[in-house]
Design an enzyme around this catalytic site. Sequence first.
Site, short mmCIF file in Angstrom:
data_model
loop_
_atom_site.label_atom_id
_atom_site.label_comp_id
_atom_site.label_asym_id
_atom_site.label_seq_id
_atom_site.Cartn_x
_atom_site.Cartn_y
_atom_site.Cartn_z
N CYS A 1 7.92 80.83 -26.78
CA CYS A 1 8.76 80.39 -25.66
C CYS A 1 9.17 78.93 -25.80
O CYS A 1 8.43 78.11 -26.34
CB CYS A 1 7.99 80.53 -24.35
SG CYS A 1 7.42 82.19 -24.05
N LYS B 1 3.65 86.24 -47.09
CA LYS B 1 5.10 86.03 -47.13
C LYS B 1 5.82 87.37 -47.19
O LYS B 1 6.79 87.60 -46.47
CB LYS B 1 5.52 85.22 -48.36
CG LYS B 1 5.47 83.74 -48.38
CD LYS B 1 6.18 82.96 -47.35
CE LYS B 1 5.47 82.93 -46.05
NZ LYS B 1 4.60 81.82 -45.77
N HIS C 1 -14.22 97.49 -56.34
CA HIS C 1 -15.15 97.72 -55.22
C HIS C 1 -14.46 98.42 -54.05
O HIS C 1 -14.98 98.43 -52.94
CB HIS C 1 -15.78 96.40 -54.78
CG HIS C 1 -16.58 95.75 -55.85
ND1 HIS C 1 -17.82 96.19 -56.22
CD2 HIS C 1 -16.29 94.72 -56.69
CE1 HIS C 1 -18.28 95.45 -57.22
NE2 HIS C 1 -17.36 94.56 -57.53
N LYS D 1 7.85 80.83 -34.55
CA LYS D 1 7.58 79.72 -35.47
C LYS D 1 6.42 78.87 -35.00
O LYS D 1 5.59 78.45 -35.78
CB LYS D 1 8.85 78.86 -35.58
CG LYS D 1 8.72 77.68 -36.52
CD LYS D 1 8.63 78.15 -37.96
CE LYS D 1 8.38 77.01 -38.93
NZ LYS D 1 7.96 77.52 -40.25
O1 M6R Z 1 2.29 75.38 -37.33
P1 M6R Z 1 1.05 75.94 -37.99
O2 M6R Z 1 0.97 75.56 -39.42
O3 M6R Z 1 -0.20 75.58 -37.25
O4 M6R Z 1 1.24 77.51 -37.91
C1 M6R Z 1 0.25 78.38 -38.38
C2 M6R Z 1 0.80 79.77 -38.56
O5 M6R Z 1 1.28 80.27 -37.34
C3 M6R Z 1 1.92 79.82 -39.60
O6 M6R Z 1 1.52 79.30 -40.82
C4 M6R Z 1 2.39 81.27 -39.80
O7 M6R Z 1 1.38 82.02 -40.41
C5 M6R Z 1 3.68 81.33 -40.63
N1 M6R Z 1 4.59 82.27 -40.05
C6 M6R Z 1 3.47 81.75 -42.02
O8 M6R Z 1 4.65 81.84 -42.75
#
Ligand code: M6R
Length: 605
Positions: A2, A482, A501, A600
């Site tokens: 948000c 990714k 394993h 994000k």
């Molecule tokens: O802003 P941050 O680095 O704390 O965010 C952590 C994760 O939410 C972030 O790395 C997420 O896993 C990405 N979408 C990975 O590409």
Amino acid sequence: MCGIVAAAAKREVSEILLEGLRRLEYRGYDSAGIALVDNDKNLQLHKALGRVAELESAQRQRPLLGCLGIAHTRWATHGVPSAANAHPHTAGNRFAVVHNGIIENHAVLRSDLEGRGIVFLSQTDTEVIVHLIDQLRPTCSDLLATVQQVVKKLEGAYAIAVIDSDEPETLVVARDGSPLVIGLGIGEMFAGSDTLALRSVTDTFIYLEDGDIGCLKAGSYEVFDSTGATIEREVSQLEPPKKDDLLGSYDHYMLKEIHEQPQRLRDTIPPGKPPSALDFGASAAEVFSRTKAVQIIACGTSYHAGLVAKYWIEAFAKIPCSVEVASELRYREPVVVDGTLIVSISQSGETADTLAAINHLGGQGLARLAVCNVDHSAIVRASELVFLTQAGAEIGVASTKAFTTQLAALMALTDQLAGITNKNDYHGIFASAMASAPAAVTAVLALEPKIKAMANHFVAKHHALFLGRGVFYPIAMEGALKLKEISYIHAEAYPAGELKHGPLALVDSDMPVVAVAPNNALLEKLRSNLEEVRARGGELFVFADEASGFESGPGVHVLAMPHCDELAAPIAYTVALQLLSYYVAVARGTDVDKPRNLAKSVTVE
Ligand code: M6R
């Protein structure tokens, strides 16, 4: 996740609010809305499911005008994505609220309000806030006093912006647990969930603290703390935004950001100037000298950077290093020995779980270092020591340049810690690894056409396995993350030695196996693991050092990687895996920069 934008001015603010929402789009959202108080003191509202573009089209058909307004992009937590659940939520055709966070006691509050005859129009937790304001307003002197009473009833996390059409000059904002900034204009005031939303109108900000309530009017602002006392919060003047945040000729931000990496690595570790302790903060030399152990906390991609750092710190600095996802650590009682340095890693600096984990350990008097890409962010402000990565604004939801610059920063941290425990025996090797990383990435980027061709083999697949050994196991994890987040192909990573394993049972001709195979001490072990895959009919995609002797053949696709410094290799191999995921996602036609369901900046837990 948000986003909030709000404005109190002497001019029309609808375009400022929409521009703010456009700037927040990168965070990920499913619906959007805007509310304004017009010159006749009427509350006006547009809400739309989908993109901000839908809101713009509604605004073209029925323009909302006004000098006071709030706007929001919603990422659904309580209630499905829909126009009804989109913010702002309103009450009495008079009050409107936008909210980030989660009101944990919303069910109790809702049932109490419903008992008093209030009819709810949405499934959200947020709607209780606006009805509480409507209910309490008659007993309070003004909107500010009302919000001060209402927040006392809320449990959970919130950043809110509130308007009342009967007070057409007043914007009230409040935060507890979710980020919120006030933007200071000349004769106009703004609020936003992050500074990026407001950079078209101001570079001057106040970062509100938990419990703060702000009362903004076009020409003035006041901040009150949780006791209701007026409080001065520091005013921060940010550098004007860089012009290189535009997409340019690239098809997606993710591709642009992959290609930026050589420069971003140079920006993070300037050539010929390996960081000193001072680059981590004034007290860093003293903190590092008494560091007996390291506890890393992070989420997602940043967690993978932490896992790489564990290999480095234990191998070179010879001090124990634990790495844990923040959402787990925050709810348990880890044993953290005296002299432990808490290292948080975050691109955004606003990740709720990481922030909570820092605060969870913070009470123990331990030093906190943030490795972060956003200055003044909540995580930076919660830490005594900071190393700022210079990745620049990362717009693609899938983290790319943030990760590789984090690795560079963590190499610099290892160098500092190893310098104390090993009297700088390793300084030369880190300096040359850091210096060589940008060129190593440039060499990998030259392989883009070959990686793109390789990606075609994945288009119709449903699953993939990623394998690595040693420090390349977390790189394999990052490759798998990714692939799954942008192509929606289920991908898992394993240490190659774990294959027999259990996961080997999954291997058949439909299961592509991606192996990260640099020319290091574990290469022969890995080669044996890959033989086991071939013997079961598995199709191999091997990212192998050009000198490793791997050759393409039936069921084996080898990408010859340029030889590079062993410590810089995790960065170089990561870039190859980023390109693989990118081209698989493009071939599958997904929304690469805004993958479904993801945000994000994850500002709720
Ligand atoms: O802003 P941050 O680095 O704390 O965010 C952590 C994760 O939410 C972030 O790395 C997420 O896993 C990405 N979408 C990975 O590409």
